[in-house]
Design a protein around this motif. Structure first.
Motif, PDB file in Angstrom:
ATOM      1  N   GLN A  11       0.840  -1.196   0.000  1.00  0.00           N
ATOM      2  CA  GLN A  11       0.000   0.000   0.000  1.00  0.00           C
ATOM      3  C   GLN A  11       0.877   1.250   0.000  1.00  0.00           C
TER       4      GLN A  11
ATOM      5  N   LYS B 104       4.672   1.017  -9.456  1.00  0.00           N
ATOM      6  CA  LYS B 104       4.839  -0.318 -10.044  1.00  0.00           C
ATOM      7  C   LYS B 104       6.178  -0.929  -9.641  1.00  0.00           C
TER       8      LYS B 104
ATOM      9  N   LYS C  22      -0.119  -2.255  -4.694  1.00  0.00           N
ATOM     10  CA  LYS C  22      -1.413  -2.693  -5.218  1.00  0.00           C
ATOM     11  C   LYS C  22      -2.533  -1.688  -4.913  1.00  0.00           C
ATOM     12  N   GLU C  23      -2.411  -0.994  -3.796  1.00  0.00           N
ATOM     13  CA  GLU C  23      -3.471  -0.074  -3.355  1.00  0.00           C
ATOM     14  C   GLU C  23      -2.880   1.301  -3.037  1.00  0.00           C
ATOM     15  N   VAL C  24      -3.535   2.348  -3.532  1.00  0.00           N
ATOM     16  CA  VAL C  24      -3.006   3.708  -3.388  1.00  0.00           C
ATOM     17  C   VAL C  24      -4.072   4.641  -2.812  1.00  0.00           C
TER      18      VAL C  24
ATOM     19  N   LEU D  40      -4.693   5.985 -12.286  1.00  0.00           N
ATOM     20  CA  LEU D  40      -4.205   4.886 -11.441  1.00  0.00           C
ATOM     21  C   LEU D  40      -5.077   3.641 -11.610  1.00  0.00           C
TER      22      LEU D  40
ATOM     23  N   PHE E  35      -4.447  -0.248 -10.247  1.00  0.00           N
ATOM     24  CA  PHE E  35      -4.362  -0.007  -8.806  1.00  0.00           C
ATOM     25  C   PHE E  35      -5.753   0.161  -8.194  1.00  0.00           C
TER      26      PHE E  35
END
Length: 313
Positions: free
Chosen positions: A185, A236, A241-243, A272, A277
Motif C-alpha cells: 500500500q 509499479k 497494489k493499493e493507493v 491509477l 491499482f
C-alpha cells in the motif's frame, strides 16, 4: 454740543479697539487649538497587525476548515494583534465578489488599508507551501511598502517549506494524517507544481519523507514535475497494489476535487485505476492538519522574534 460729539466718537473708537483685541485673542487661541489638534492627529499609532495571505479558494466548505481555521488560530494565539486577510489569486477574488458578494483584498490593497488605519507594526504570514511565484509577488508588495517607509515595522514570514529543517518538521506533521500502510500500500500526494525553480521543493520533501521512514509516500504534481506518470512508474517498481491519493495543498479545492479525485479520464484517480491499482481518495487540505497550522504559528513567532527566515546567527 461739540464736546458731546467728541466724547461719543472717542468712546466708539475705544470700544472698536477692545473688540479688535478680543477677536485677535480669539484667533490666536483658535490657532493654538488647531495646531494642537493637528499634532494629535499626526501622532503615530501603536496598532499591531498580522496579515495572513493565501492563494484563496472559491470552495466555501474547504475555506472554512483550512484558511479560516488557520486565521482563527492566529487570532487566538496573538491576541494583541489585529488579524487581516488577503488572497493572491485575482481569479478567486473576482469569483467570490461576483458569485457570493464576498470582498477579499489583494495583498497590496490590504496593506494600503492598514496604512490608512494607522497600523505601525505588521507581520505578513503567507500560507503558501513553498517560496514560488505567489510568494515572490507577495515579497515585491512588501518591499514596495518598506521602500516608502509606510510602517515602522513590516516583516514577511516564510512559507511552509523554506529551510531544510522546515521540510523535516513538515514531514513529521504530514505523517499525522497518513493511514497505516502495508508493504503493498502507498500514498500518492498531489502538489500543485510550478515552472518556478522552487518546483525542486517537491524533490526535497520526498527526501525528507524517506529520511523519516515514509518510503511508500510518493510525491507528484499536477502542473509541474514529477507528473502522475512518474508516480505510476514508481508505484509499479515498488509492487504497490493499493493507493490513497492526498492533496499536498493548503485547501482541497479544484485540483483535489477534479484533477486528483474527479471522474474525468485524465484524473489521477482514473489514471491509477486504468493501471490496475485500487484507489482511495483523501480530500482534505493541509490546513485541516492541526500540526501544519502550528507550523504557520511558529513562523509568525519567528518573525516577531526578529528571525523570519530562520537564518543562522
Amino acid at each position: 454740543m461739540k464736546k458731546v460729539l467728541i466724547s461719543i466718537v472717542s468712546m466708539t473708537l475705544a470700544l472698536s479697539m477692545l473688540a479688535g483685541c478680543g477677536t485677535a485673542g480669539s484667533k490666536k487661541n483658535d490657532n493654538k487649538d488647531e495646531t494642537k489638534t493637528t499634532a494629535t492627529n499626526t501622532k503615530k499609532s501603536d496598532k499591531k497587525g498580522i496579515l495572513v495571505i493565501s492563494f484563496g479558494t472559491s470552495y466555501a466548505d474547504t475555506r472554512k476548515v483550512t484558511i479560516e481555521a488557520v486565521e482563527e488560530k492566529v487570532k487566538n494565539t496573538f491576541k494583541d494583534y489585529e488579524v487581516k486577510r488577503a488572497f493572491t489569486s485575482k481569479i478567486i477574488r473576482k469569483k467570490l465578489k461576483e458569485r457570493d458578494n464576498i470582498i477579499v483584498d489583494s495583498p497590496e490593497e490590504a496593506l494600503s488599508k492598514m496604512q490608512k488605519e494607522g497600523f505601525s507594526e505588521i507581520y505578513v504570514q503567507p500560507l503558501h507551501i513553498m517560496p514560488g511565484i505567489e510568494y515572490d509577488e507577495v515579497k515585491e508588495v512588501v518591499d514596495k511598502f518598506n521602500d516608502k517607509k509606510a510602517f515602522d515595522k513590516l516583516v514577511l514570514g516564510r512559507p511552509l517549506l523554506y529551510r531544510a529543517e522546515d521540510y523535516k518538521i513538515a514531514a513529521d506533521a504530514f505523517k499525522k494524517q497518513l493511514p497505516k500502510l502495508n508493504k503493498d500500500q502507498a500514498v500518492a500526494i498531489m502538489g500543485h507544481g510550478t515552472e518556478h525553480p522552487s518546483n525542486s521543493s517537491y524533490a526535497l520533501f520526498q527526501y525528507a519523507l524517506e529520511e523519516k521512514g515514509m518510503g511508500n509516500i510518493l510525491v507528484g504534481t499536477v502542473e509541474g514535475y514529477p507528473t502522475v506518470d512518474n508516480v505510476v512508474r514508481r508505484l509499479k517498481e515498488k509492487g504497490i497494489k493499493e493507493v490513497t491519493l492526498m492533496p499536498f495543498m493548503l485547501v482541497a479545492g479544484d485540483h483535489a476535487n477534479n484533477d486528483m479525485a474527479g471522474d474525468e479520464k485524465d484524473s489521477w484517480k482514473n489514471v491509477l485505476k486504468s493501471n490496475g491499482f485500487k484507489v482511495n481518495t483523501y480530500i482534505h487540505g493541509l490546513g485541516e492538519n492541526e500540526d501544519i497550522r502550528e507550523i504557520y504559528i511558529q513562523h509568525i513567532k519567528d518573525s516577531i522574534d526578529g528571525n523570519p527566515l530562520k537564518e543562522e546567527k
